[in-house]
Design a protein around this motif. Structure first.
Motif, PDB file in Angstrom:
ATOM      1  N   PHE A  60       0.835  -1.196   0.000  1.00 29.14           N
ATOM      2  CA  PHE A  60       0.000   0.000   0.000  1.00 29.14           C
ATOM      3  C   PHE A  60       0.874   1.252   0.000  1.00 29.14           C
ATOM      4  N   THR A  61       1.968   1.221   0.744  1.00 27.89           N
ATOM      5  CA  THR A  61       2.879   2.362   0.789  1.00 27.89           C
ATOM      6  C   THR A  61       3.479   2.609  -0.589  1.00 27.89           C
ATOM      7  N   TYR A  62       3.905   1.541  -1.240  1.00 25.61           N
ATOM      8  CA  TYR A  62       4.438   1.655  -2.611  1.00 25.61           C
ATOM      9  C   TYR A  62       3.377   2.219  -3.546  1.00 25.61           C
ATOM     10  N   ALA A  63       2.152   1.719  -3.439  1.00 21.15           N
ATOM     11  CA  ALA A  63       1.072   2.146  -4.333  1.00 21.15           C
ATOM     12  C   ALA A  63       0.769   3.631  -4.169  1.00 21.15           C
ATOM     13  N   VAL A  64       0.694   4.104  -2.925  1.00 19.84           N
ATOM     14  CA  VAL A  64       0.396   5.509  -2.676  1.00 19.84           C
ATOM     15  C   VAL A  64       1.521   6.391  -3.199  1.00 19.84           C
ATOM     16  N   ASP A  65       2.779   5.998  -2.982  1.00 17.36           N
ATOM     17  CA  ASP A  65       3.911   6.771  -3.490  1.00 17.36           C
ATOM     18  C   ASP A  65       3.896   6.821  -5.019  1.00 17.36           C
ATOM     19  N   PHE A  66       3.607   5.674  -5.649  1.00 21.21           N
ATOM     20  CA  PHE A  66       3.563   5.615  -7.114  1.00 21.21           C
ATOM     21  C   PHE A  66       2.479   6.531  -7.654  1.00 21.21           C
ATOM     22  N   ALA A  67       1.282   6.450  -7.071  1.00 16.70           N
ATOM     23  CA  ALA A  67       0.156   7.248  -7.557  1.00 16.70           C
ATOM     24  C   ALA A  67       0.401   8.738  -7.338  1.00 16.70           C
ATOM     25  N   ASN A  68       0.895   9.116  -6.179  1.00 17.85           N
ATOM     26  CA  ASN A  68       1.164  10.528  -5.899  1.00 17.85           C
ATOM     27  C   ASN A  68       2.189  11.098  -6.879  1.00 17.85           C
ATOM     28  N   ALA A  69       3.273  10.351  -7.119  1.00 19.59           N
ATOM     29  CA  ALA A  69       4.317  10.819  -8.023  1.00 19.59           C
ATOM     30  C   ALA A  69       3.786  10.964  -9.447  1.00 19.59           C
ATOM     31  N   ALA A  70       2.974  10.013  -9.889  1.00 21.57           N
ATOM     32  CA  ALA A  70       2.426  10.082 -11.245  1.00 21.57           C
ATOM     33  C   ALA A  70       1.459  11.246 -11.393  1.00 21.57           C
ATOM     34  N   LEU A  71       0.605  11.453 -10.392  1.00 18.06           N
ATOM     35  CA  LEU A  71      -0.328  12.575 -10.442  1.00 18.06           C
ATOM     36  C   LEU A  71       0.412  13.907 -10.430  1.00 18.06           C
ATOM     37  N   ASP A  72       1.499  13.987  -9.659  1.00 19.60           N
ATOM     38  CA  ASP A  72       2.299  15.212  -9.615  1.00 19.60           C
ATOM     39  C   ASP A  72       2.944  15.513 -10.961  1.00 19.60           C
ATOM     40  N   ARG A  73       3.238  14.463 -11.732  1.00 22.36           N
ATOM     41  CA  ARG A  73       3.847  14.666 -13.059  1.00 22.36           C
ATOM     42  C   ARG A  73       2.807  15.035 -14.101  1.00 22.36           C
ATOM     43  N   GLU A  83     -10.314   1.979  -5.199  1.00 22.69           N
ATOM     44  CA  GLU A  83     -11.086   1.823  -3.961  1.00 22.69           C
ATOM     45  C   GLU A  83     -10.299   1.160  -2.846  1.00 22.69           C
ATOM     46  N   VAL A  84      -9.269   0.385  -3.181  1.00 23.60           N
ATOM     47  CA  VAL A  84      -8.535  -0.373  -2.169  1.00 23.60           C
ATOM     48  C   VAL A  84      -7.170   0.245  -1.893  1.00 23.60           C
ATOM     49  N   TYR A  85      -6.290   0.240  -2.889  1.00 21.10           N
ATOM     50  CA  TYR A  85      -4.920   0.692  -2.657  1.00 21.10           C
ATOM     51  C   TYR A  85      -4.809   2.213  -2.529  1.00 21.10           C
ATOM     52  N   CYS A  86      -5.704   2.939  -3.186  1.00 17.90           N
ATOM     53  CA  CYS A  86      -5.600   4.399  -3.191  1.00 17.90           C
ATOM     54  C   CYS A  86      -6.687   5.067  -2.359  1.00 17.90           C
ATOM     55  N   TRP A  87      -7.278   4.349  -1.413  1.00 15.12           N
ATOM     56  CA  TRP A  87      -8.385   4.945  -0.661  1.00 15.12           C
ATOM     57  C   TRP A  87      -7.914   6.119   0.188  1.00 15.12           C
ATOM     58  N   GLN A  88      -6.654   6.141   0.595  1.00 15.99           N
ATOM     59  CA  GLN A  88      -6.160   7.251   1.421  1.00 15.99           C
ATOM     60  C   GLN A  88      -5.968   8.523   0.611  1.00 15.99           C
ATOM     61  N   ILE A  89      -5.799   8.397  -0.690  1.00 17.48           N
ATOM     62  CA  ILE A  89      -5.613   9.587  -1.538  1.00 17.48           C
ATOM     63  C   ILE A  89      -6.759   9.692  -2.544  1.00 17.48           C
ATOM     64  N   ARG A  90      -7.917   9.172  -2.164  1.00 17.08           N
ATOM     65  CA  ARG A  90      -9.080   9.225  -3.060  1.00 17.08           C
ATOM     66  C   ARG A  90      -9.419  10.652  -3.466  1.00 17.08           C
ATOM     67  N   HIS A  91      -9.123  11.619  -2.597  1.00 19.74           N
ATOM     68  CA  HIS A  91      -9.442  13.013  -2.880  1.00 19.74           C
ATOM     69  C   HIS A  91      -8.638  13.571  -4.053  1.00 19.74           C
TER      70      HIS A  91
END
Length: 333
Positions: free
Chosen positions: A220-233, A260-268
């Motif tokens: 989950f930590t890897y997933a959130v970091d990956f998603a945040n970095a991609a969205l920032d780009r 819904e599962v891995y990115c629920w903490q950054i759903r916003h």
């Protein structure tokens, strides 16, 4: 493995399967209920059904309609709220506790966190470490995960762009540790994979790594970091979910589950109403697409055969021999 269990079950109910295409829908459905009666967890049951569906699809049979969870009214796996990503401080504290407790576990934890590996993948990745190190040094951030992959499906994870140094350091440290141990990061009491996995689970429990911060929280930590970095780009939200689903080994079509599962903490960070391709009704594949062994897996997910096609009964065919001029059956073993 899953097919072997199914074929043994079929033999117990009086149907010896000499070829894959002898399996019938009702046998597969009975096997599913046999597993349910044995208290198999919904997630494991889904893995069994997926494996059998892929095998039957390769043999030219579509069993997806007869073994769908919705049609069989099976319990679905509840993944929501089970895990969350660790904060940097929580991860540092975990490494410190693991170092004082069992240094071998430290390498597994670091690899799971920086590469998004499952526990089994991290446990068995020793012989892949040199390849991963060389790929990173050559500038390649996509690393093949072949050993321990779920259901034997090889995949390629991706090194986080902002954590290349940490990832390379974790790989080098793990390689130095296991090089003289036959590339085993954790060894069990019986010198086999099962006991090694049991020992690792026991260590995780003792650290402790439980509930929302169990070992899966590292993915989950890897997933959130990956998603945040991609969205920032500036990557589009749909593409972010597609890429993340692929990197985690769920394939490129599990975007809704990833959100819904891995990115629920950054759903916003994602649109409130996001229309994902996985929400669409799958299109029907042609006969050629269903039979082509070299086509993309997504193109071979549906069969060209009609849903109401009746197969010949398996009983009575078990001792048939192939006569001259007829095409022999494809054997599974």
């Amino acid at each position: 493995m899953h097919w072997s269990e199914f074929s043994r079950f079929a033999a117990r109910i009086g149907h010896t399967l000499e070829a894959v295409d002898q399996a019938e829908d009702w046998m597969l459905e009975y096997f599913v209920w046999f597993l349910v009666a044995g208290a198999m967890k919904p997630g494991t049951l889904a893995n069994y059904r997926a494996s059998l569906s892929v095998i039957q699809g390769t043999a030219g049979q579509d069993v997806s309609r007869s073994t769908r969870s919705r049609d069989l009214q099976l319990e679905r796996r509840d993944r929501h709220g089970r895990h969350r990503a660790r904060t940097p401080q929580e991860f540092s504290d975990l490494l410190a506790a693991a170092q004082a407790f069992d240094s071998s576990v430290v390498h597994v934890i670091r690899l799971m966190r920086w590469l998004g590996l499952r526990m089994r993948e991290a446990l068995m990745c020793g012989k892949s470490l040199e390849t991963w190190r060389d790929l990173i040094l050559q500038g390649d951030r996509r690393l093949p995960v072949e050993r321990g992959a779920k259901n034997g499906r090889p995949r390629r994870t991706e090194v986080l762009a902002d954590h290349i140094d940490e990832t390379l350091d974790a790989i080098n440290a793990a390689l130095a540790f296991c090089r003289d141990r036959d590339f085993e990061l954790v060894s069990g009491c019986h010198d086999d994979l099962k006991s090694a996995k049991s020992r690792l689970k026991s260590r995780f429990e003792q650290l402790p790594m439980r509930r929302e911060l169990a070992s899966h929280s590292l993915r989950f930590t890897y997933a959130v970091d990956f998603a945040n970095a991609a969205l920032d780009r500036g990557v589009s939200p749909v593409d972010v979910l597609t890429q993340l689903s692929d990197r985690l080994g769920h394939g490129p079509s599990r975007m809704k589950m990833i959100l819904e599962v891995y990115c629920w903490q950054i759903r916003h960070r994602f649109p409130e109403k996001i229309h994902l391709p996985s929400d669409f009704v799958p299109r029907k594949q042609t006969k050629d697409a269903a039979l082509s062994a070299t086509s993309h897996p997504e193109d071979r997910s549906a069969s060209h055969e009609p849903a109401n096609r009746r197969r010949r009964p398996a009983r009575g065919r078990r001792f048939q021999t192939n006569h001259e001029g007829k095409r022999p059956r494809q054997k599974f073993f």
